[in-house]
Design an enzyme around this catalytic site. Structure first.
Site, mmCIF file in Angstrom:
data_model
loop_
_atom_site.group_PDB
_atom_site.id
_atom_site.type_symbol
_atom_site.label_atom_id
_atom_site.label_comp_id
_atom_site.label_asym_id
_atom_site.label_seq_id
_atom_site.Cartn_x
_atom_site.Cartn_y
_atom_site.Cartn_z
ATOM 1 N N PHE A 48 -11.870 19.641 5.760
ATOM 2 C CA PHE A 48 -11.489 18.619 6.572
ATOM 3 C C PHE A 48 -11.464 18.300 7.666
ATOM 4 O O PHE A 48 -11.380 19.542 8.811
ATOM 5 C CB PHE A 48 -9.843 17.607 6.295
ATOM 6 C CG PHE A 48 -10.609 16.850 5.597
ATOM 7 C CD1 PHE A 48 -10.793 16.508 4.140
ATOM 8 C CD2 PHE A 48 -10.881 15.626 5.780
ATOM 9 C CE1 PHE A 48 -11.131 15.995 3.049
ATOM 10 C CE2 PHE A 48 -11.428 14.086 4.930
ATOM 11 C CZ PHE A 48 -11.563 14.547 3.117
ATOM 12 N N ARG A 90 -7.488 10.134 15.009
ATOM 13 C CA ARG A 90 -7.150 10.577 13.894
ATOM 14 C C ARG A 90 -7.986 11.193 12.789
ATOM 15 O O ARG A 90 -9.259 10.999 12.277
ATOM 16 C CB ARG A 90 -6.046 9.238 13.200
ATOM 17 C CG ARG A 90 -6.379 10.061 11.567
ATOM 18 C CD ARG A 90 -5.339 8.557 10.453
ATOM 19 N NE ARG A 90 -6.511 8.395 10.332
ATOM 20 C CZ ARG A 90 -7.151 8.459 8.581
ATOM 21 N NH1 ARG A 90 -7.166 9.446 8.565
ATOM 22 N NH2 ARG A 90 -8.155 7.354 8.566
ATOM 23 N N GLY A 111 1.070 -1.457 0.296
ATOM 24 C CA GLY A 111 -0.153 -0.040 -0.278
ATOM 25 C C GLY A 111 0.208 1.294 -0.645
ATOM 26 O O GLY A 111 2.168 1.046 -0.521
ATOM 27 N N GLU A 117 -15.240 12.324 3.997
ATOM 28 C CA GLU A 117 -15.314 13.755 4.306
ATOM 29 C C GLU A 117 -15.449 14.392 3.712
ATOM 30 O O GLU A 117 -15.884 16.621 4.452
ATOM 31 C CB GLU A 117 -14.287 13.587 5.868
ATOM 32 C CG GLU A 117 -14.341 14.487 7.454
ATOM 33 C CD GLU A 117 -13.747 14.221 7.980
ATOM 34 O OE1 GLU A 117 -13.767 13.635 9.246
ATOM 35 O OE2 GLU A 117 -12.525 15.230 8.104
ATOM 36 N N GLY A 132 3.639 0.871 2.195
ATOM 37 C CA GLY A 132 5.187 -0.243 2.139
ATOM 38 C C GLY A 132 5.897 0.367 0.566
ATOM 39 O O GLY A 132 7.228 0.000 0.640
ATOM 40 N N GLU A 137 -0.011 2.537 8.789
ATOM 41 C CA GLU A 137 -1.905 2.355 9.577
ATOM 42 C C GLU A 137 -0.624 0.881 10.679
ATOM 43 O O GLU A 137 -1.604 0.610 11.622
ATOM 44 C CB GLU A 137 -3.020 1.687 8.736
ATOM 45 C CG GLU A 137 -4.440 1.044 10.307
ATOM 46 C CD GLU A 137 -5.543 1.187 9.361
ATOM 47 O OE1 GLU A 137 -5.801 1.086 7.854
ATOM 48 O OE2 GLU A 137 -6.436 1.001 10.367
ATOM 49 N N ARG A 174 -13.336 13.045 13.389
ATOM 50 C CA ARG A 174 -14.288 11.965 13.971
ATOM 51 C C ARG A 174 -15.182 11.067 14.979
ATOM 52 O O ARG A 174 -16.371 10.435 14.197
ATOM 53 C CB ARG A 174 -13.628 10.612 13.122
ATOM 54 C CG ARG A 174 -13.446 11.027 11.231
ATOM 55 C CD ARG A 174 -12.433 10.516 10.946
ATOM 56 N NE ARG A 174 -12.449 11.156 9.049
ATOM 57 C CZ ARG A 174 -11.254 10.580 8.249
ATOM 58 N NH1 ARG A 174 -10.754 9.833 8.958
ATOM 59 N NH2 ARG A 174 -11.417 11.387 7.265
ATOM 60 N N LEU A 180 -17.361 3.587 2.250
ATOM 61 C CA LEU A 180 -16.371 5.169 3.074
ATOM 62 C C LEU A 180 -17.248 5.805 1.953
ATOM 63 O O LEU A 180 -16.795 6.146 0.709
ATOM 64 C CB LEU A 180 -15.156 5.446 3.241
ATOM 65 C CG LEU A 180 -14.390 6.856 3.641
ATOM 66 C CD1 LEU A 180 -14.928 6.665 4.644
ATOM 67 C CD2 LEU A 180 -13.115 6.687 3.570
ATOM 68 N N HIS A 213 -12.777 1.269 10.150
ATOM 69 C CA HIS A 213 -11.995 2.944 9.452
ATOM 70 C C HIS A 213 -10.649 2.899 9.325
ATOM 71 O O HIS A 213 -10.167 2.282 8.703
ATOM 72 C CB HIS A 213 -12.774 4.057 9.139
ATOM 73 C CG HIS A 213 -12.336 5.020 8.743
ATOM 74 N ND1 HIS A 213 -12.186 4.358 7.274
ATOM 75 C CD2 HIS A 213 -11.454 5.734 8.028
ATOM 76 C CE1 HIS A 213 -11.346 5.554 6.045
ATOM 77 N NE2 HIS A 213 -11.031 6.284 7.042
ATOM 78 N N GLN A 269 -11.134 4.183 15.492
ATOM 79 C CA GLN A 269 -12.263 4.888 14.863
ATOM 80 C C GLN A 269 -12.767 4.322 13.552
ATOM 81 O O GLN A 269 -12.547 3.491 13.269
ATOM 82 C CB GLN A 269 -11.097 5.739 14.051
ATOM 83 C CG GLN A 269 -11.468 6.676 13.053
ATOM 84 C CD GLN A 269 -10.945 8.166 12.343
ATOM 85 O OE1 GLN A 269 -9.879 7.581 11.418
ATOM 86 N NE2 GLN A 269 -10.629 9.156 12.946
ATOM 87 N N LEU A 329 -2.966 9.322 4.940
ATOM 88 C CA LEU A 329 -2.433 9.351 3.585
ATOM 89 C C LEU A 329 -1.060 10.036 3.705
ATOM 90 O O LEU A 329 0.021 10.281 3.514
ATOM 91 C CB LEU A 329 -3.269 9.864 2.300
ATOM 92 C CG LEU A 329 -3.996 9.398 1.819
ATOM 93 C CD1 LEU A 329 -4.841 10.743 0.656
ATOM 94 C CD2 LEU A 329 -4.075 8.030 1.469
ATOM 95 N N HIS A 368 -15.390 5.981 10.904
ATOM 96 C CA HIS A 368 -15.921 7.091 10.513
ATOM 97 C C HIS A 368 -16.952 7.374 10.047
ATOM 98 O O HIS A 368 -18.049 6.453 10.430
ATOM 99 C CB HIS A 368 -14.857 6.993 8.852
ATOM 100 C CG HIS A 368 -15.101 7.895 7.742
ATOM 101 N ND1 HIS A 368 -16.035 8.453 7.646
ATOM 102 C CD2 HIS A 368 -14.187 7.769 7.179
ATOM 103 C CE1 HIS A 368 -15.856 9.878 6.879
ATOM 104 N NE2 HIS A 368 -14.416 9.236 6.670
#
Lengths: 232, 577
Positions: free
Chosen positions: B116, B391, B13, B251, B16, B380, B282, B248, B349, B236, B397, B238
């Site tokens: 956000f 978070r 991801g 937001e 990584g 994560e 959140r 999802l 989430h 968390q 990200l 969301h």
């Protein structure tokens, strides 16, 4: 409602060739085909093999031939298919087990078009500037999730496995038309070759197959034109 | 088969790939082992943006971003991590742009930014435009861009290899064992440095935004080996998961002006966060939604959800800036966000907790920050701790590029001065036994049944609101499920693409991380961030301004140690919005 699910099965350890297997599953009209495959795997037959990850059309894992068309199993609802649903692996790539195909030829074509920004000029301290219009120019290609639905719906790809295929050309388009990129000519080597864009017969299968509604055929045509005009 | 690389990254991801890329740029021989194809990792599902104080739309400062992160984390955030992060994420976003990431643009050509949840200016006075975005598929673009760069750097990928063991001997990380899905063969990987970047574990819950593949594999493997997991109680939810699927809805939809309404049509966030309303963090919004439903003001025939109203926004904003979520809503619910509000409910989430690390991604094994030589974690899967108890949107990200980069650089430098360790076929033994046991079992328990029971019970007893009683009940349920797990059997006895075997292994991991989460939650007798205990409703800085390290002692037995929170610039204060 009861749905009849016909799945093309193939186990390399047992089978010479693929064969159909039929399952009856209870389904809601709003169920995804992926939900039905899970019902089969989790409740009836654990040996069924297929790929999936995100479950909502973003990761591109579960592209398969559903009622004769390439679609993502997680984005296709039962209500749009009827009570008999056939599921097969996408065509043109070697089947490894059931609905799982070997993706390596697909990613080899991807790598061949140099799918990364090429710009050796030293970058500025801050971002390179790009107008919203310049950004918009290559927006379509940035939606591609590399699911292979387009490439494996293309009759040219079925016949000639060396054809780069629509997905790789879309990736090339995404960079050719990015105002920050300087690598157009490097990409033209692969794109202009015998296995490149000139193989395209404008059959539009790719555009119809794309689960992200990318106008794939149009993008291929734009790349063809760019190569042509680049000669003058 | 055996393989050898200086740095081996588990997971492809965002974290990584960032790790692999920066390790390769440092000159290391790098390989990535992933159970998926890289472009299919869950970073690709991240929608709304990556927060960085670029100040492209309005005045912004990294100090404000740091403050928001610390306050958003309910002061459990380590402030040294937040400082490094808020500074370096600016540089990281610029680097992503230079790598070709197609951010949306402002008319002056700079990267566009939107608002956000929890991101503010002037220390909480008003929302700020901080989230750099590429439509509502920012994660997809980050994943693609990082993968493109990895292709450019010729990084080796082992795709569809499922890691089954991390070899730790004499307190040192020596290598990995992984199952090649295509053949069923076990492979031995020898490495000087290993970086765990395998993502989260939302699949412990029934309603989740997470992919089917997010099952906490590596967290569980390390936890079984006696390494701690940090702050697992902080999970968390969301606020805007598409009801009832949990897919999802970013937001960013509220960042663009979307409003949450209850069944009576009221904009209920005015009651819970009068200053920034629908753009509260959140945890605050998710709890408010649950309370509205619980008090009978839910929407729909069962009054069990609320509504996300975008109908007052200009259609072009929805179509251009939120195209994907618009499509999800149309496809899965038959609801057109242009014309009617979208049913939403909180969805599991993001794990704030995970494998504890230093600021350079080195895995630590105790409260004294003793590192495990050669072992790293990022993204994560890791806990730096940047996110503390909750978070902020877009900081995942940011986390994966900033701390992925740091882990990659450090791992490469460590590998330069390190030697390979001897590994033999015997190291495959434990994985082989585990796999054979599952394949040969004649037990009657079914993976899918156990998993469904786990997911439903975690939802009922350990989700947004918790009590000691509910958590204790879940402790008992987990013990029973772990016992039954020993008697699972599978239909598929074959080698090629035995995805049923993979799901069976994954269920084991889900049970382990659930155990760590539930025991940690039962242990923490206060409410902080995403951890809301109805029997202990107040935050208790006196006793609980500290990180939990949970150690597995035996099935159903967990020991705790505590690590102080790194404070500094910002003193803990009451958290109001």
């Amino acid at each position: 409602m009861q749905v009849t699910l016909k799945i093309l099965r193939f186990d390399p350890a047992k089978d010479q060739r693929p064969h159909w297997q039929t399952y009856q599953v209870e389904a809601e009209p709003t169920d995804r085909v992926l939900d039905l495959l899970h019902k089969v795997k989790w409740e009836q037959d654990g040996t069924l093999a297929f790929r999936r990850s995100c479950g909502h059309g973003i990761c591109g894992s579960d592209a398969m031939l559903i009622n004769g068309r390439n679609r993502l199993a997680c984005k296709t609802l039962v209500k749009d298919l009827g009570k008999v649903i056939t599921v097969e692996p996408i065509r043109g790539l070697p089947v490894e087990k059931d609905l799982i195909v070997d993706m390596e030829p697909f990613f080899a074509a991807y790598r061949a078009v140099k799918p990364f920004l090429i710009n050796e000029e030293p970058p500025p301290q801050r971002e390179r500037l790009q107008s919203p219009e310049e950004r918009e120019r290559f927006d379509h290609g940035t939606k591609c999730i590399l699911c292979a639905s387009c490439t494996t719906s293309c009759p040219v790809f079925w016949v000639n496995g060396t054809y780069l295929g629509p997905a790789a050309i879309v990736q090339a388009h995404r960079f050719i038309f990015d105002s920050r990129d300087r690598g157009k000519r490097e990409r033209f080597k692969a794109l202009g070759s015998g296995s490149g864009v000139w193989r395209c017969r404008t059959a539009y299968n790719c555009t119809e197959a794309c689960p992200r509604e990318i106008p794939v055929t149009q993008l291929i045509e734009e790349v063809k034109r760019e190569i042509l005009f680049d000669r003058f | 088969m055996a393989h050898r690389h200086e740095v081996i990254v588990v997971g492809a991801g965002g974290a990584g790939l960032a790790t692999a890329l920066y390790a390769a740029r440092e000159g290391a021989d790098v390989a990535v082992v992933s159970k998926l194809y890289p472009t299919r990792s869950h970073t690709g599902a991240a929608q709304g943006g990556i927060g960085a104080a670029l100040g492209n739309v309005e005045e912004d400062h990294w100090e404000w971003h740091m403050f928001d992160t610390v306050k958003g984390g309910d002061y459990l955030t380590d402030q040294d991590a937040a400082e490094v992060f808020a500074k370096e994420v600016i540089e990281a976003v610029i680097e992503l742009e230079h790598m070709g990431l197609p951010f949306d643009r402002l008319p002056n050509g700079k990267i566009a930014q939107r608002r956000f949840g929890g991101h503010t200016k002037d220390w909480g006075k008003a929302p700020v435009h901080r989230a750099a975005h590429a439509a509502d598929r920012t994660g997809h673009m980050i994943l693609q861009t990082l993968y493109q760069q990895c292709v450019k750097h010729n990084i080796t990928f082992y795709n569809e290899f499922h890691v089954t063991d991390v070899i730790l001997e004499d307190g040192v990380a020596k290598g990995l064992v992984a199952l090649e899905l295509a053949t069923g063969e076990l492979h031995l990987f020898q490495a000087k440095a290993i970086v765990i970047a395998s993502g989260g574990f939302g699949r412990i819950y029934k309603v989740t935004s997470n992919a089917y593949t997010l099952t906490g594999d590596l967290q569980a493997i390390l936890y079984r080996k006696g390494l701690p997991l940090e702050d697992m109680e902080f999970y968390q939810f969301h606020p805007t998961g598409l009801y009832p699927l949990g897919i999802l809805l970013t937001e960013g939809a509220r960042g663009e002006g979307g409003i949450l309404r209850n069944g009576l049509g009221e904009r209920f966030m005015e009651r819970y966060a009068p200053t920034i309303k629908d753009l509260a963090p959140r945890d605050v919004v998710a709890r408010a939604m649950y309370l509205e439903v619980r008090e009978g003001r839910g929407a729909g025939p069962k009054k069990d959800h609320v509504l996300l109203d975008l109908t007052h926004l200009p259609p072009e904003v929805i179509e251009k800036k939120l195209p994907d979520i618009t499509e999800f809503s149309r496809i899965y619910l038959g609801v057109d966000p242009l014309k009617e509000p979208v049913p939403v409910m909180p969805t599991a989430h993001y794990a704030m907790g995970g494998i504890p690390t230093t600021l350079w991604g080195q895995v630590i094994q105790d409260e004294k920050n003793t590192v495990v030589p050669g072992l790293y974690a990022a993204g994560e899967a890791a806990c730096v701790s940047l996110h503390g108890a909750n978070r902020l949107g877009t900081n995942s990200l940011g986390d994966l590029v900033v701390f992925g980069r740091r882990a990659g650089i450090h791992a490469a430098r460590f590998a330069k001065d390190a030697d390979y360790h001897e590994l033999t076929e015997e190291h495959l033994g434990p994985s082989r036994e585990r796999i054979e046991r599952i394949k040969n079992s004649t037990g009657k328990e079914k993976v899918a049944v156990l998993r469904a029971e786990l997911q439903q019970s975690m939802m009922d007893h350990a989700s947004v609101f918790r009590t000691g009683e509910l958590l204790q009940k879940q402790v008992e349920i987990l013990k029973e499920l772990m016992d039954r797990y020993k008697r699972i059997s599978i239909d598929d006895k074959g080698d090629a693409y035995n995805t049923e075997l993979v799901e069976a292994l994954e269920l084991g991991y889900l049970l382990e991380v659930s155990e760590a989460l539930v025991h940690s939650a039962l242990n923490r007798t206060e409410s902080r961030g995403a951890h809301a205990r109805e029997d202990y409703p107040e935050r208790d800085d006196q006793n609980w301004l500290k990180h939990t390290l949970a150690y597995k002692v035996a099935d159903g037995k967990v020991a705790f140690r505590y690590k102080p929170v790194v404070l500094g610039r910002f003193e803990p204060k009451a958290r109001t919005y």
